[in-house]
Design a protein around this motif. Structure first.
Motif: not given
Length: 157
Positions: A56, A75, A84, A86-88, A90-92, A94-95, A98
């Motif tokens: 990220a 990640t 796994k 890329t999903a981690a 993307e979540q990070l 997003g945080e 935000d």
């Protein structure tokens, strides 16, 4: 033609520049991308999947486009599982997004910059190009987005 002091980058929803824009403190460029260690060129080597690290990335700039800081976190590697990792990332990401007050996705204009993180190059780096490309350009590393004259915000991949 020379590289301008600041380079426009067009916001394209649902594509490679979907997470760029402005926030209360200036401008930002965010992405989930893969990075290889700088200088690593053994593309055919058996360990390329272990070298391809997903991350990220959030670069922040002032209103004039000058680089303020970069937040980068790896990640995982492709060898450990690309989905796994890329999903981690993307979540990070997003945080992080935000947390940017008054965030708006839109076009940006930023100056070239370079950051090295754990052996990988990140940034908008001025590079000499073939004369067919006008002799100059800038590439966003490690995302692989190339910017060239007429400096209209469009990019090549």
């Amino acid at each position: 033609m020379s590289v301008p002091d600041v380079i426009p980058i067009s916001h394209e929803p649902d594509y490679r520049t979907s997470t760029i824009g402005r926030w209360q403190g200036g401008q930002f460029f965010a992405s989930v991308t893969a990075a290889f260690p700088e200088g690593w060129s053994d593309w055919d080597g058996d360990d390329w999947q272990a070298q391809k690290r997903w991350c990220a990335v959030l670069h922040r700039f002032d209103e004039a486009g000058r680089h303020l800081d970069s937040r980068i976190q790896f990640t995982g590697t492709t060898a450990e599982g690309e989905q796994k990792a890329t999903a981690a990332a993307e979540q990070l990401l997003g945080e992080w997004l935000d947390a940017l007050p008054e965030r708006q996705y839109r076009d940006i204009v930023i100056a070239p910059f370079e950051v090295r993180f754990e052996g990988a190059l990140f940034g908008l780096v001025v590079e000499e190009q073939d004369e067919d490309d006008g002799g100059v350009g800038a590439e966003l590393h490690p995302d692989g987005l190339g910017f060239y004259p007429p400096w209209d915000g469009c990019y090549d991949t």
